[in-house]
Motif scaffolding. Structure first.
Motif, mmCIF file in Angstrom:
data_model
loop_
_atom_site.group_PDB
_atom_site.id
_atom_site.type_symbol
_atom_site.label_atom_id
_atom_site.label_comp_id
_atom_site.label_asym_id
_atom_site.label_seq_id
_atom_site.Cartn_x
_atom_site.Cartn_y
_atom_site.Cartn_z
ATOM 1 N N ASP A 68 -44.449 7.333 7.676
ATOM 2 C CA ASP A 68 -45.385 8.377 8.042
ATOM 3 C C ASP A 68 -45.314 8.584 9.558
ATOM 4 N N LYS A 69 -46.062 9.543 10.074
ATOM 5 C CA LYS A 69 -45.951 9.908 11.490
ATOM 6 C C LYS A 69 -46.293 8.741 12.409
ATOM 7 N N LYS A 70 -47.367 8.038 12.107
ATOM 8 C CA LYS A 70 -47.801 6.933 12.967
ATOM 9 C C LYS A 70 -46.758 5.828 13.003
ATOM 10 N N LEU A 71 -46.227 5.474 11.833
ATOM 11 C CA LEU A 71 -45.205 4.425 11.778
ATOM 12 C C LEU A 71 -43.913 4.886 12.433
ATOM 13 N N ALA A 72 -43.558 6.155 12.251
ATOM 14 C CA ALA A 72 -42.339 6.693 12.869
ATOM 15 C C ALA A 72 -42.411 6.594 14.391
ATOM 16 N N GLU A 73 -43.564 6.897 14.940
ATOM 17 C CA GLU A 73 -43.726 6.803 16.394
ATOM 18 C C GLU A 73 -43.570 5.364 16.874
ATOM 19 N N ARG A 74 -44.136 4.411 16.125
ATOM 20 C CA ARG A 74 -44.037 3.010 16.529
ATOM 21 C C ARG A 74 -42.606 2.502 16.404
ATOM 22 N N LEU A 75 -41.933 2.818 15.299
ATOM 23 C CA LEU A 75 -40.551 2.359 15.096
ATOM 24 C C LEU A 75 -39.623 2.941 16.156
ATOM 25 N N HIS A 76 -39.817 4.208 16.487
ATOM 26 C CA HIS A 76 -38.978 4.843 17.502
ATOM 27 C C HIS A 76 -39.201 4.194 18.868
ATOM 28 N N ALA A 85 -32.057 2.666 16.433
ATOM 29 C CA ALA A 85 -32.021 2.733 14.975
ATOM 30 C C ALA A 85 -32.878 3.867 14.442
ATOM 31 N N TYR A 86 -34.024 4.125 15.102
ATOM 32 C CA TYR A 86 -34.925 5.199 14.685
ATOM 33 C C TYR A 86 -34.846 6.293 15.746
ATOM 34 N N LYS A 87 -34.051 7.324 15.450
ATOM 35 C CA LYS A 87 -33.623 8.274 16.475
ATOM 36 C C LYS A 87 -34.737 9.177 16.991
#
Length: 212
Positions: free
Chosen positions: A129-137, A143-145
């Motif tokens: 989700d958006k929140k997790l995507a921001e943290r992973l990036h 790895a998370y472009k």
């Protein structure tokens, strides 16, 4: 079967701006200018080759004027700012769309428009989700472009067959039993018990929910 999503592309019949775009001194006044773009192409192994009437290959040739390679699969055409394949200005292919937007002080594009030509089943993907995507990036940008989530909408432009479901519960149970390391990721023995004992629709739904 070709799996194809929404497409926007610049046709040779679309005239370029009256004069070459200024670079690198672009300004925000270009916000009202029609800027033809040259999409990026992805040659994933599951794509259709030009000899199999790949729409991606045809659009790529149309937009770039470059010949396609008959032996190469043409899987996806990308129109956006993703770092793995940003679109470029048709009038100046050395300028990427992200660079153009930044120089012109224009907002970025928070979505990626694709055309897909599929010859084989695609791999299963799990999107954050958006929140997790921001943290992973932020933690691992290599790895998370990008920091966007991945809600998707598909629009079929040709004959299309899509499948969305889980395998039958007995098959899920059989696969997890055959591969204990995979079963351990899905709850181990407790999950296997739920799957083996699920007989009613409600029990099967509960077992799949516990598994995944």
């Amino acid at each position: 079967t070709r799996l194809i999503s929404l497409v926007i592309y610049s046709s040779p019949s679309v005239a370029p701006p009256p004069s070459p775009l200024p670079h690198p001194t672009m300004t925000a006044s270009l916000a009202s200018t029609l800027v033809p773009l040259q999409p990026a192409v992805q040659n994933y192994a599951w794509g259709l080759p030009p000899t199999s009437q790949s729409l991606v290959a045809r659009l790529h040739a149309l937009n770039t004027g470059l010949p396609v390679e008959d032996a190469k699969p043409y899987a996806e055409l990308w129109m956006g700012v993703h770092p793995s394949g940003p679109a470029r200005l048709k009038t100046d292919p050395d300028v990427t769309l992200p660079a153009f937007l930044s120089t012109a002080s224009l907002p970025t594009i928070p979505y990626l428009l694709k055309v897909l030509s599929v010859a084989k089943p695609l791999s299963i993907q799990a999107h954050p989700d958006k929140k997790l995507a921001e943290r992973l990036h932020a933690e691992n940008p290599s790895a998370y472009k990008d920091d966007n989530h991945k809600p998707e909408m598909c629009v079929a432009l040709s004959d299309f067959e899509g499948m969305c479901n889980f395998r039958p519960v007995n098959e899920v149970h059989a696969h997890l039993s055959e591969y204990p390391p995979l079963a351990s990721l899905c709850g181990g023995d407790e999950t296997l018990k739920l799957l083996s004992g699920a007989s009613s629709p409600d029990e099967r739904r509960a077992a799949l929910r516990a598994t995944f």
